[in-house]
Design a protein around this motif. Structure first.
Motif, PDB file in Angstrom:
ATOM      1  N   SER A 107      -0.871 -13.846   3.398  1.00 31.29           N
ATOM      2  CA  SER A 107       0.398 -13.406   3.963  1.00 31.29           C
ATOM      3  C   SER A 107       0.589 -14.005   5.353  1.00 31.29           C
TER       4      SER A 107
ATOM      5  N   VAL B 124       6.439  -8.315   3.102  1.00 31.66           N
ATOM      6  CA  VAL B 124       5.027  -8.113   3.391  1.00 31.66           C
ATOM      7  C   VAL B 124       4.549  -6.777   2.848  1.00 31.66           C
ATOM      8  N   GLU B 125       3.261  -6.673   2.668  1.00 34.90           N
ATOM      9  CA  GLU B 125       2.658  -5.450   2.146  1.00 34.90           C
ATOM     10  C   GLU B 125       2.992  -4.257   3.044  1.00 34.90           C
TER      11      GLU B 125
ATOM     12  N   PHE C  15       1.949  -9.213  -0.867  1.00 29.74           N
ATOM     13  CA  PHE C  15       2.905 -10.113  -0.226  1.00 29.74           C
ATOM     14  C   PHE C  15       3.754 -10.840  -1.265  1.00 29.74           C
TER      15      PHE C  15
END
Length: 210
Positions: A161, A86-87, A44
């Motif tokens: 996150s 975000v991932e 994140f």
């Protein structure tokens, strides 16, 4: 004779047309199979933070889908994220900038728990209070208003996150590790000392601003 010629011509045209369709289909298939590198987020990245090498990687994607994506991580590493990422998402062009940090602002990290953290994550805006636990009635004093949250870390020191953030009612579960244990905020230099002092006493309480 002319009828036979017409039939032969029709057959030839049909064959040519079929071959043309097959060639076009094969060309499109080849275009779909052609891949290029694209930058993908693996950790994140909060808005306003510096993008670090370990937060991104490169993966292969179809060339046709990579038009607006960053191809080389060197193009964004060290720059400031314009938006939170975000991932698992790809990094789009113009999502980072080489903006210098405000020299009058500093980053301060303070210890918190479930109640004092307001369950914040990076990108939130908070008002910072010091609660004098030794005073009668536990008086609260406002230290700074409108601080931007840069990072929110769980008990293992991992960034929380926003897409993984749990609600306060769920966070009391022993199985949940997504409760803020430390929060990093951006504040003016002149406010840092008071916040550090309050943090050393674990007397910081955050109030999430609307």
């Amino acid at each position: 004779m002319s009828r036979k010629v017409g039939i032969i011509v029709s057959v030839v045209l049909a064959v040519v047309f079929t071959l043309g369709i097959m060639f076009a289909a094969n060309q499109k298939y080849a275009d779909v199979k052609r891949t290029v590198d694209a930058v993908k987020v693996v950790q994140f990245i909060p808005q306003g933070s510096e993008i670090k090498p370990e937060q991104v990687t490169t993966v292969k994607v179809p060339e046709a889908l990579a038009k607006d994506l960053v191809k080389n991580p060197n193009d964004i590493v060290g720059k400031t994220a314009k938006v939170s990422m975000v991932e698992g998402q790809y990094v789009y062009l113009n999502s980072a900038e080489g903006k210098a940090k405000n020299p009058n602002m500093v980053e301060v990290c303070v210890p918190v728990d479930l109640s004092s953290s307001a369950n914040v994550t990076a990108g939130d805006t908070v008002d910072i209070y010091m609660v004098d636990k030794g005073a009668e009635g536990r008086q609260a004093v406002e230290i700074y208003r409108g601080a931007r949250v840069l990072h929110s870390y769980d008990q293992q020191g991992k960034e929380i996150s926003p897409v993984q953030k749990v609600e306060a009612a769920d966070a009391v579960s022993p199985q949940s590790m997504r409760v803020p244990a430390a929060v990093s905020v951006e504040v003016p230099k002149e406010a840092a000392a008071a916040i550090v002092q309050a943090g050393s006493k674990k007397a910081v309480y955050l109030v999430k601003a609307n």
